[in-house]
Enzyme design. Structure first.
Site, PDB file in Angstrom:
ATOM      1  N   GLU A  85       0.824  -1.214   0.000  1.00 28.08           N
ATOM      2  CA  GLU A  85       0.000   0.000   0.000  1.00 28.08           C
ATOM      3  C   GLU A  85       0.856   1.260   0.000  1.00 28.08           C
ATOM      4  OE1 GLU A  85      -2.442   0.590   3.498  1.00 28.08           O
ATOM      5  OE2 GLU A  85      -3.538   2.231   2.567  1.00 28.08           O
TER       6      GLU A  85
ATOM      7  N   LYS B  16      -2.723  -2.272  -2.855  1.00 30.75           N
ATOM      8  CA  LYS B  16      -3.739  -1.402  -2.253  1.00 30.75           C
ATOM      9  C   LYS B  16      -3.372   0.019  -2.648  1.00 30.75           C
ATOM     10  CE  LYS B  16      -5.987  -0.113   2.071  1.00 30.75           C
ATOM     11  NZ  LYS B  16      -6.652  -0.674   3.242  1.00 30.75           N
TER      12      LYS B  16
END
Ligand code: 13P
Length: 336
Positions: free
Chosen positions: A177, A219
């Site tokens: 992420e 992500k």
């Protein structure tokens, strides 16, 4: 664990019409959310709140996985059933946040680098024993006058790739992420440029560290106008720019991409995801891994009266899961 097993976990995380609920707030972050609503941040209240979320009836219909925090993966329901068992029974994969949060990047005032690599191999092995099937590491990139620097991007992507390689060694699917923050008055183009550079750097680092993309989930943050930008891009503009940026920088081999909500309203987060999926098909499933946009309505209700509002709070969680699940298919319709 073989790459095929990692691949099948990654694919289950982004199964059609399903996404992830992020409930991995550290104790200091959940304290901020509880404080704002007058809830004491005790271990029991954190446990009770996460029990409410995870025992939502029918949650597994639209939720493939939940990201937990170190404390939460060790907790149980009031009746003594481990949360990980509740989840597996509901068809929800346990995930775990393993980074230790952003720290100031020395030599680069105002920029941060996420820490947590020391001892990570041992921690991942323990989480695997506790039932974790996937993990999360969040890097934070700020857009400012002279930020982000190339050094900040590289340092964060290097750490993300080191983390991802260790996850795969432990038989855990890494969710990588790199969050480009919405804070600031930058426009959509500025966010596009920083997102593209960051993603290119990330996939370069993953390649250098021998990370198998087939067993990795991205992500991503959406390409969106800064919060205080006077010219706010429309839903379709955000969706179009995000998809274009991902296509420019993310290999098609990746099994899936999920988005964070990052401070968007519940409706915005759902509408943006839906608009992207209506523009498909894309090289990867695009779904959600929302924290605030899954929880904020439920937390407000629960905080008002933990007992009396328990079922009503769960209803809002189920509703958010359903709407985001529809958006993951491009089939969501705004309530009239
Ligand atoms: P938000 O959806 O609230 O941004 O949280 C998602 C998340 O897990 C950030 O790391």
């Amino acid at each position: 664990m073989s790459i095929e097993q990692l691949e099948s976990i990654a694919q289950a995380m982004v199964a059609p019409g399903k996404g992830i609920i992020a409930i991995d707030e550290s104790n200091s972050t959940i304290k901020k959310r509880f404080d704002a609503l007058g809830v004491d941040c005790t271990e029991e209240n954190r446990r009770a709140y996460r029990e409410m979320l995870l025992t939502t009836p029918g949650l597994g219909e639209h939720i493939s996985g939940a990201i937990l925090y170190d404390e939460t993966i060790r907790q149980s329901t009031r009746a003594g059933v481990p949360f990980t068992k509740v989840m597996l029974d509901a068809g929800i994969l346990p995930g775990i946040k393993v980074d230790k949060g952003p720290q100031p990047l020395a030599g680069f005032p105002g920029e941060v680098v996420t820490e947590g690599l020391d001892g990570l191999r041992e921690r991942l092995n323990e989480y695997a024993r506790l039932g974790a099937k996937f993990a999360k590491w969040r890097a934070v990139i700020n857009i400012g006058e002279d930020a982000p620097s190339g050094t900040c991007i590289e340092a964060n992507c290097h750490a993300l790739a080191r983390y991802a390689a260790l996850c795969q060694e432990a038989g855990i699917v890494p969710m990588v992420e790199p969050e480009i923050l919405m804070d600031g008055d930058h426009d959509l183009e500025a966010c596009y440029d920083v997102t593209e550079v960051t993603l290119r750097s990330l996939f370069g680092s993953l390649y250098e560290q021998n990370v198998m993309l087939e067993g990795t989930i991205l992500k991503a943050s959406m390409v969106i106008s800064g919060k205080t930008c006077v010219d706010q891009a429309s839903t379709d503009e955000v969706a179009e720019a995000t998809v274009r940026c991902l296509k420019a920088a993310v290999p098609a081999l990746l099994p899936g991409i999920v988005f964070l909500s990052g401070g968007q309203s519940d409706e915005q987060a759902t509408a943006h995801l839906n608009a992207m999926n209506q523009m498909g098909p894309h090289p990867w499933p695009l779904s959600f891994s929302y924290g605030r946009a899954m929880q904020q309505a439920a937390l407000k209700l629960w905080a008002k009266d933990m007992q009396a509002n328990f079922a009503a709070a769960q209803k809002t969680v189920a509703q958010r899961a359903k709407e985001n699940g529809l958006a993951a298919l491009g089939q969501w319709k705004k309530a009239a």
